[in-house]
Design a protein around this motif. Structure first.
Motif, PDB file in Angstrom:
ATOM      1  N   SER A  47       0.818  -1.215   0.000  1.00 58.24           N
ATOM      2  CA  SER A  47       0.000   0.000   0.000  1.00 58.24           C
ATOM      3  C   SER A  47       0.849   1.262   0.000  1.00 58.24           C
ATOM      4  O   SER A  47       0.459   2.286  -0.579  1.00 58.24           O
ATOM      5  CB  SER A  47      -0.921  -0.002   1.229  1.00 58.24           C
ATOM      6  OG  SER A  47      -1.680  -1.189   1.286  1.00 58.24           O
ATOM      7  N   ARG A 102      -6.747   0.629   2.454  1.00 59.08           N
ATOM      8  CA  ARG A 102      -7.919   1.351   1.954  1.00 59.08           C
ATOM      9  C   ARG A 102      -7.560   2.729   1.396  1.00 59.08           C
ATOM     10  O   ARG A 102      -8.039   3.111   0.314  1.00 59.08           O
ATOM     11  CB  ARG A 102      -8.970   1.467   3.064  1.00 59.08           C
ATOM     12  CG  ARG A 102      -9.639   0.133   3.395  1.00 59.08           C
ATOM     13  CD  ARG A 102     -10.729   0.288   4.423  1.00 59.08           C
ATOM     14  NE  ARG A 102     -11.822   1.119   3.918  1.00 59.08           N
ATOM     15  CZ  ARG A 102     -12.870   1.483   4.653  1.00 59.08           C
ATOM     16  NH1 ARG A 102     -12.945   1.114   5.922  1.00 59.08           N
ATOM     17  NH2 ARG A 102     -13.823   2.226   4.135  1.00 59.08           N
ATOM     18  N   PRO A 103      -6.717   3.538   2.070  1.00 62.29           N
ATOM     19  CA  PRO A 103      -6.316   4.815   1.458  1.00 62.29           C
ATOM     20  C   PRO A 103      -5.570   4.630   0.134  1.00 62.29           C
ATOM     21  O   PRO A 103      -5.771   5.415  -0.803  1.00 62.29           O
ATOM     22  CB  PRO A 103      -5.399   5.444   2.511  1.00 62.29           C
ATOM     23  CG  PRO A 103      -5.854   4.857   3.806  1.00 62.29           C
ATOM     24  CD  PRO A 103      -6.249   3.451   3.476  1.00 62.29           C
ATOM     25  N   HIS A 163      -6.002   2.202  -1.975  1.00 63.18           N
ATOM     26  CA  HIS A 163      -7.011   1.814  -2.966  1.00 63.18           C
ATOM     27  C   HIS A 163      -7.778   3.039  -3.464  1.00 63.18           C
ATOM     28  O   HIS A 163      -7.981   3.211  -4.674  1.00 63.18           O
ATOM     29  CB  HIS A 163      -7.970   0.796  -2.333  1.00 63.18           C
ATOM     30  CG  HIS A 163      -8.993   0.268  -3.291  1.00 63.18           C
ATOM     31  ND1 HIS A 163     -10.335   0.203  -2.987  1.00 63.18           N
ATOM     32  CD2 HIS A 163      -8.862  -0.197  -4.556  1.00 63.18           C
ATOM     33  CE1 HIS A 163     -10.997  -0.285  -4.024  1.00 63.18           C
ATOM     34  NE2 HIS A 163     -10.124  -0.537  -4.987  1.00 63.18           N
ATOM     35  N   ARG A 164      -8.182   3.903  -2.517  1.00 65.87           N
ATOM     36  CA  ARG A 164      -8.923   5.106  -2.917  1.00 65.87           C
ATOM     37  C   ARG A 164      -8.062   6.027  -3.787  1.00 65.87           C
ATOM     38  O   ARG A 164      -8.529   6.552  -4.815  1.00 65.87           O
ATOM     39  CB  ARG A 164      -9.409   5.857  -1.669  1.00 65.87           C
ATOM     40  CG  ARG A 164     -10.532   5.176  -0.929  1.00 65.87           C
ATOM     41  CD  ARG A 164     -11.179   6.129   0.071  1.00 65.87           C
ATOM     42  NE  ARG A 164     -10.231   6.554   1.095  1.00 65.87           N
ATOM     43  CZ  ARG A 164     -10.083   5.951   2.256  1.00 65.87           C
ATOM     44  NH1 ARG A 164     -10.800   4.875   2.549  1.00 65.87           N
ATOM     45  NH2 ARG A 164      -9.209   6.398   3.147  1.00 65.87           N
ATOM     46  N   ILE A 202      -7.754   4.605  -7.292  1.00 68.23           N
ATOM     47  CA  ILE A 202      -8.963   4.763  -8.105  1.00 68.23           C
ATOM     48  C   ILE A 202      -9.001   6.158  -8.725  1.00 68.23           C
ATOM     49  O   ILE A 202      -9.299   6.329  -9.924  1.00 68.23           O
ATOM     50  CB  ILE A 202     -10.218   4.513  -7.250  1.00 68.23           C
ATOM     51  CG1 ILE A 202     -10.329   3.029  -6.899  1.00 68.23           C
ATOM     52  CG2 ILE A 202     -11.474   4.984  -7.984  1.00 68.23           C
ATOM     53  CD1 ILE A 202     -11.479   2.712  -5.953  1.00 68.23           C
ATOM     54  N   VAL A 203      -8.689   7.182  -7.918  1.00 66.85           N
ATOM     55  CA  VAL A 203      -8.687   8.560  -8.426  1.00 66.85           C
ATOM     56  C   VAL A 203      -7.643   8.730  -9.517  1.00 66.85           C
ATOM     57  O   VAL A 203      -7.921   9.274 -10.593  1.00 66.85           O
ATOM     58  CB  VAL A 203      -8.427   9.551  -7.268  1.00 66.85           C
ATOM     59  CG1 VAL A 203      -8.231  10.962  -7.819  1.00 66.85           C
ATOM     60  CG2 VAL A 203      -9.570   9.514  -6.268  1.00 66.85           C
TER      61      VAL A 203
END
Length: 427
Positions: free
Chosen positions: A136, A195-196, A198-199, A202-203
């Protein structure tokens, strides 16, 4: 060579962070991420017997090579692979590798040390969390979110350390403590880093979609880049784990505990140097994008190596002097650092900049297969030194072997860069 076309456009839209601030964020994050295992060593040393510390260290030594391989050098891959792949496919490759490593570590632990099987399983789960944290952090760093990496690591370090410390204080037992460590590590890695990442991915991928490619084709490309890095790092992890096996066999678990704690002095320096070399990646990539020849990569690498080696000399000397006083004060009188051990340990630390920056320069050129060249050469020389010196010198012999591994890795990487500089560039 690095292809600047896609990565250059993507990085242009990321948050701007100064090189110094980015380095500080990443360095602090790496320290915090290693706080949990170090805290466990400290608490075990103060609350239990050296044999318990040795058991914990040996379980980690059993699990570590499998998971170092399964990490596939994914942070380096996510930072340097060109064109960049999607975060989803990085995750697929990483998850499959970790599942295999989990099974392999448990089987090996059950066969080699069945009395440690439960401890090895819990150590393996901690390593799974570490791997996803590394995975990550790469995309977050590449997209300029180094502050997010630091903040997430800080929160995770606090929660993980508190959970493990409370359980150990209440039970004074190794297995419940490691269960708390594993559970809190997995939850923290998912909530605060995965999770951060992944977000953010996506952006970024909505603004600059990665090249169209099927999942199978892209995962193969990621695996092809990561497998030699994972194999190389796994081999190099033997440089730290095999000495613990040999010291246990020759001198017992209590001496293994002392070696494990003293190795953290090297590990802290290794973390610092690794972050410095990773933060240096954009500078080297910019030199490549300006059309510089491969030979210039070797020259700027040499300059960075010399600068940081000179800085390490006084820091290492002062650090070792403090360690001879602080280690027994913090961990207990059984944990000492002698002059015979401090000399090779200090030399190994001073050699770290050359090893890290030269190896990073090889990765910048996407010459991932040569990570195996570095690992095979340095590991073979180190293990030969271990077999000769550890039975006679004990912990000091382990540190001489460590010096051999670091120095030989730097020399082999420099040789690879020099040989590549003589090859004609592809147009």
């Amino acid at each position: 060579m690095v292809n600047p076309s896609s990565s250059g456009r993507r990085e242009a839209s990321t948050p701007t962070t100064s090189d110094t601030a980015r380095t500080v964020h990443l360095l602090a994050a790496q320290f915090l991420r290693n706080l949990g295992p170090l805290l466990i060593l400290f608490l075990l040393a103060r609350m239990t017997e050296p044999e318990t510390v040795g058991t914990y260290s040996l379980a980690l030594a059993i699990a570590t090579p499998f998971f170092v391989f399964a990490q596939l050098g994914m942070r380096t891959v996510t930072l340097t692979l060109s064109p960049e792949a999607s975060f989803r496919n990085y995750t697929i490759v990483q998850s499959a590798a970790l599942a295999i490593a989990l099974v392999a570590a448990c089987v090996f632990g059950g066969v080699w040390a069945p009395q440690l099987e439960a401890v090895v399983l819990l150590a393996a789960l901690v390593k799974v969390a570490d791997a996803f944290s590394e995975l990550s952090s790469g995309p977050l760093q590449r997209r300029g979110h180094s502050l997010t990496v630091f903040t997430a690591s800080l929160i995770a370090a606090i929660l993980v350390s508190l959970a493990a410390a409370v359980v150990l204080a209440l039970t004074r037992e190794l297995i419940p403590t490691m269960l708390a460590l594993a559970t809190s590590s997995l939850l923290s890695a998912y909530l605060f880093l995965f999770r951060p990442a992944h977000r953010a991915s996506i952006v970024a991928e909505s603004e600059h979609p990665p090249p169209a490619a099927g999942v199978r084709r892209e995962t193969r490309r990621i695996a092809a880049a990561g497998l030699p890095l994972g194999a190389a790092m796994s081999l190099m992890s033997l440089i730290a784990t095999v000495p613990q096996y040999l010291v246990t066999g020759s001198f017992g678990a209590a001496e293994t505990a002392r070696l494990a704690i003293l190795l953290y002095l090297f590990a802290l320096a290794d973390i610092v140097t690794g972050v410095l070399s990773q933060a240096w990646i954009p500078q080297a990539q910019q030199a490549a994008r300006r059309g510089a020849a491969r030979a210039s990569i070797l020259s700027i690498t040499a300059r960075a190596t010399i600068k940081w080696t000179l800085a390490y000399v006084p820091i290492t000397l002062i650090g070792l002097l403090l360690a001879t006083w602080l280690v027994p004060l913090v961990f207990g009188k059984a944990y000492t650092l002698s002059l015979a051990e401090a000399i090779p340990l200090g030399l190994a630390i001073m050699a770290l900049p050359s090893a890290h920056f030269m190896a990073t320069a090889v990765a910048i050129q996407n010459a991932y297969v040569h990570a195996l060249t570095l690992a095979v050469g340095s590991t073979a020389l180190s293990l030969a030194t271990c077999l000769v010196l550890i039975p006679q010198l004990g912990v000091a012999g382990a540190f001489w072997a460590l010096l051999v591994s670091v120095a030989s890795r730097a020399a082999i990487a420099a040789t690879v860069l020099r040989l590549r500089s003589r090859r004609p560039r592809s147009v």
